[in-house]
Design a protein around this motif. Structure first.
Motif, PDB file in Angstrom:
ATOM      1  N   ARG A  12      10.657 -53.196 -31.734  1.00 34.47           N
ATOM      2  CA  ARG A  12       9.899 -54.407 -32.116  1.00 34.47           C
ATOM      3  C   ARG A  12       9.041 -54.065 -33.330  1.00 34.47           C
ATOM      4  O   ARG A  12       8.393 -53.012 -33.375  1.00 34.47           O
ATOM      5  CB  ARG A  12       8.998 -54.887 -30.993  1.00 34.47           C
ATOM      6  CG  ARG A  12       8.047 -55.962 -31.507  1.00 34.47           C
ATOM      7  CD  ARG A  12       7.333 -56.705 -30.460  1.00 34.47           C
ATOM      8  NE  ARG A  12       8.243 -57.607 -29.763  1.00 34.47           N
ATOM      9  CZ  ARG A  12       7.829 -58.584 -28.960  1.00 34.47           C
ATOM     10  NH1 ARG A  12       6.547 -58.773 -28.759  1.00 34.47           N
ATOM     11  NH2 ARG A  12       8.695 -59.352 -28.352  1.00 34.47           N
ATOM     12  N   ASP A  48       2.532 -55.638 -30.596  1.00 36.97           N
ATOM     13  CA  ASP A  48       2.193 -55.815 -29.176  1.00 36.97           C
ATOM     14  C   ASP A  48       3.255 -56.612 -28.425  1.00 36.97           C
ATOM     15  O   ASP A  48       3.927 -57.468 -28.991  1.00 36.97           O
ATOM     16  CB  ASP A  48       0.847 -56.545 -29.049  1.00 36.97           C
ATOM     17  CG  ASP A  48      -0.290 -55.697 -29.578  1.00 36.97           C
ATOM     18  OD1 ASP A  48      -0.110 -54.466 -29.652  1.00 36.97           O
ATOM     19  OD2 ASP A  48      -1.345 -56.265 -29.918  1.00 36.97           O
ATOM     20  N   SER A  49       3.353 -56.332 -27.130  1.00 34.98           N
ATOM     21  CA  SER A  49       4.300 -57.051 -26.281  1.00 34.98           C
ATOM     22  C   SER A  49       3.897 -56.853 -24.827  1.00 34.98           C
ATOM     23  O   SER A  49       3.419 -55.776 -24.459  1.00 34.98           O
ATOM     24  CB  SER A  49       5.714 -56.497 -26.489  1.00 34.98           C
ATOM     25  OG  SER A  49       6.586 -56.972 -25.495  1.00 34.98           O
ATOM     26  N   THR A  50       4.081 -57.882 -24.024  1.00 40.60           N
ATOM     27  CA  THR A  50       3.940 -57.720 -22.565  1.00 40.60           C
ATOM     28  C   THR A  50       5.320 -57.851 -21.931  1.00 40.60           C
ATOM     29  O   THR A  50       5.866 -56.908 -21.354  1.00 40.60           O
ATOM     30  CB  THR A  50       2.986 -58.792 -21.995  1.00 40.60           C
ATOM     31  OG1 THR A  50       1.726 -58.641 -22.618  1.00 40.60           O
ATOM     32  CG2 THR A  50       2.847 -58.627 -20.485  1.00 40.60           C
ATOM     33  N   ARG A  51       5.932 -59.031 -22.060  1.00 41.26           N
ATOM     34  CA  ARG A  51       7.177 -59.342 -21.368  1.00 41.26           C
ATOM     35  C   ARG A  51       8.353 -58.486 -21.861  1.00 41.26           C
ATOM     36  O   ARG A  51       9.074 -57.882 -21.067  1.00 41.26           O
ATOM     37  CB  ARG A  51       7.545 -60.829 -21.563  1.00 41.26           C
ATOM     38  CG  ARG A  51       6.754 -61.786 -20.734  1.00 41.26           C
ATOM     39  CD  ARG A  51       6.513 -63.074 -21.497  1.00 41.26           C
ATOM     40  NE  ARG A  51       5.553 -62.781 -22.543  1.00 41.26           N
ATOM     41  CZ  ARG A  51       4.232 -62.898 -22.376  1.00 41.26           C
ATOM     42  NH1 ARG A  51       3.772 -63.397 -21.271  1.00 41.26           N
ATOM     43  NH2 ARG A  51       3.391 -62.549 -23.324  1.00 41.26           N
ATOM     44  N   THR A  52       8.548 -58.438 -23.157  1.00 42.11           N
ATOM     45  CA  THR A  52       9.745 -57.771 -23.689  1.00 42.11           C
ATOM     46  C   THR A  52       9.692 -56.271 -23.398  1.00 42.11           C
ATOM     47  O   THR A  52      10.674 -55.685 -22.940  1.00 42.11           O
ATOM     48  CB  THR A  52       9.854 -58.030 -25.206  1.00 42.11           C
ATOM     49  OG1 THR A  52       9.688 -59.429 -25.441  1.00 42.11           O
ATOM     50  CG2 THR A  52      11.189 -57.588 -25.745  1.00 42.11           C
ATOM     51  N   GLN A  86      15.593 -62.455 -26.200  1.00 46.56           N
ATOM     52  CA  GLN A  86      14.833 -63.598 -25.694  1.00 46.56           C
ATOM     53  C   GLN A  86      15.739 -64.828 -25.644  1.00 46.56           C
ATOM     54  O   GLN A  86      15.779 -65.551 -24.647  1.00 46.56           O
ATOM     55  CB  GLN A  86      13.617 -63.876 -26.588  1.00 46.56           C
ATOM     56  CG  GLN A  86      12.823 -65.099 -26.175  1.00 46.56           C
ATOM     57  CD  GLN A  86      12.101 -64.935 -24.842  1.00 46.56           C
ATOM     58  OE1 GLN A  86      11.471 -63.902 -24.612  1.00 46.56           O
ATOM     59  NE2 GLN A  86      12.202 -65.925 -23.958  1.00 46.56           N
ATOM     60  N   PRO A  90       8.738 -69.015 -24.166  1.00 46.50           N
ATOM     61  CA  PRO A  90       9.000 -67.566 -24.166  1.00 46.50           C
ATOM     62  C   PRO A  90       7.772 -66.735 -23.816  1.00 46.50           C
ATOM     63  O   PRO A  90       7.897 -65.548 -23.501  1.00 46.50           O
ATOM     64  CB  PRO A  90       9.430 -67.290 -25.617  1.00 46.50           C
ATOM     65  CG  PRO A  90       8.795 -68.399 -26.413  1.00 46.50           C
ATOM     66  CD  PRO A  90       8.765 -69.599 -25.511  1.00 46.50           C
ATOM     67  N   GLY A  91       6.578 -67.354 -23.862  1.00 47.28           N
ATOM     68  CA  GLY A  91       5.345 -66.612 -23.647  1.00 47.28           C
ATOM     69  C   GLY A  91       4.978 -65.820 -24.898  1.00 47.28           C
ATOM     70  O   GLY A  91       5.839 -65.549 -25.734  1.00 47.28           O
ATOM     71  N   PRO A  92       3.720 -65.445 -25.058  1.00 48.21           N
ATOM     72  CA  PRO A  92       2.599 -65.846 -24.202  1.00 48.21           C
ATOM     73  C   PRO A  92       2.202 -67.306 -24.441  1.00 48.21           C
ATOM     74  O   PRO A  92       2.277 -67.797 -25.560  1.00 48.21           O
ATOM     75  CB  PRO A  92       1.472 -64.897 -24.648  1.00 48.21           C
ATOM     76  CG  PRO A  92       1.832 -64.486 -26.049  1.00 48.21           C
ATOM     77  CD  PRO A  92       3.320 -64.524 -26.147  1.00 48.21           C
ATOM     78  N   HIS A 141      14.984 -62.683 -32.341  1.00 52.48           N
ATOM     79  CA  HIS A 141      14.600 -62.103 -31.045  1.00 52.48           C
ATOM     80  C   HIS A 141      15.790 -62.359 -30.111  1.00 52.48           C
ATOM     81  O   HIS A 141      15.729 -63.220 -29.227  1.00 52.48           O
ATOM     82  CB  HIS A 141      13.324 -62.781 -30.543  1.00 52.48           C
ATOM     83  CG  HIS A 141      12.622 -62.059 -29.434  1.00 52.48           C
ATOM     84  ND1 HIS A 141      13.192 -61.028 -28.710  1.00 52.48           N
ATOM     85  CD2 HIS A 141      11.373 -62.232 -28.912  1.00 52.48           C
ATOM     86  CE1 HIS A 141      12.321 -60.607 -27.808  1.00 52.48           C
ATOM     87  NE2 HIS A 141      11.210 -61.308 -27.910  1.00 52.48           N
TER      88      HIS A 141
END
Ligand code: CP
Length: 324
Positions: free
Chosen positions: A117, A64-68, A150, A275-277, A147
């Motif tokens: 990823r 899972d990823s949101t930002r990347t 990032q 870096p989040g989350p 990463h």
């Protein structure tokens, strides 16, 4: 040991980006400078440049990823590439197709780049070792290994606020043990020559090989934050923890959570990064996450320009005369 030289071509140019290990200071600076030239694209009426027109980029996210994921997709679209996202859960790998067969099929569609990823350390390197020679692979996070984009966007954000790297003291606080982000940040910061990199965590969240990383270890948050220029907070990566490394989140927050009183121990103009989350109330309070020293959402915005820079450099497109 994951080989590093696979990411350079015969002329020493970046063909894949799998890790920051082995990249020179100048290569990192070149990426940051290229990213600088892309920041203006976000402010244009038409947020596009034609650098990667005709190129096909596939986002292969097995985790899972949101930002990347979204910033890689936006970056590719702003470079005018065609972008595909493979939903691994609904792809034929869920019917037993091997990863290599999946790659062969994507190669047959004449793709130019895979952004990968994966939960396993070394997955991006494995894919880069098996793809056709014309395909580039970018590591978007593999297990606890690396990463790199990032860390590059973090260096870009630090340079924006602090200018020179050499005088800086940077404190990285939290789950160093399971963090691919921390490993890549430490490589970047030491290569760029910062004065001191500190890692601040309980002993159970410090990797055993920490003394090979060129950092100073602190177990007390107040001592680790003293006079820091940059404070980077990390999430507890429970998905990579086997067994209970910590007594409780509440106790962790009491000892290592960043609250305004602790932040006051850093330099008055220090910045706070993550870096989040974020897990509010575990690694930091909302007063700090949303406070005046936080640059957390800037990191997200900068991720687009940095990923544009990496994709255009890896696909070998010169920047001159193309910003139209
Ligand atoms: N920083 C980071 O990798 O966030 P995502 O997991 O949302 O991509």
């Amino acid at each position: 040991m994951i080989q590093k030289n696979i990411q350079l071509d015969n002329q020493g140019r970046l063909k894949h980006l799998l890790t920051l290990e082995g990249l020179t200071r100048q290569m990192i600076i070149d990426i940051l400078d290229a990213a600088e030239s892309f920041t203006s694209v976000a402010g244009q009426a038409v947020k596009k440049v034609p650098l990667l027109r005709g190129k096909t980029i596939v986002n292969l996210f097995f985790e899972d990823s949101t930002r990347t994921l979204t910033t890689f997709e936006l970056a590719a679209k702003r470079l005018s590439a065609d972008v595909l996202k493979i939903n691994v859960r609904t792809s034929a790998t869920s019917k037993g197709e091997s990863l290599l067969d999946m790659l062969r099929n994507l190669e047959a569609m004449h793709c130019d780049m895979f952004v990968v990823r994966h939960a396993e350390s070394g997955a991006a390197h494995f894919i880069a070792s098996h793809v056709a020679p014309h395909i580039s692979v970018i590591n978007a996070g593999d297990g606890r290994h690396a990463h790199p984009t990032q860390a590059l966007l973090d260096m870009f954000t630090i340079r924006k606020h602090k200018g020179e790297f050499a005088p800086l003291t940077v404190a990285i606080v939290g789950d160093i043990m399971h963090s691919r982000v921390a490993r890549s940040q430490i490589h970047a910061l030491t290569t760029l020559g910062v004065s001191e990199v500190r890692v601040v965590a309980p002993n159970s969240l410090i990797p055993t090989a920490v003394n090979t990383l060129g950092v100073h270890v602190y177990h007390d948050l107040s001592e680790g934050l003293h006079n820091a220029d940059v404070v980077i907070m990390l999430r507890l990566q429970k998905e990579r923890m086997q067994g209970a490394n910590l007594p409780s989140e509440h106790e962790y927050f009491q000892r290592y959570g960043l609250i305004p009183e602790k932040m006051a121990l850093a330099k008055p103009n220090a910045i706070v990064m993550h870096p989040g989350p974020i897990n509010r109330g575990v690694e930091m309070s909302s007063e700090v996450a949303d406070g005046p020293q936080s640059v957390i959402l800037e990191q997200v915005s900068n991720g687009i320009a940095v990923r544009m820079a990496v994709m255009s450099l890896v696909l070998g497109r010169p920047l001159e005369g193309t910003m139209t």
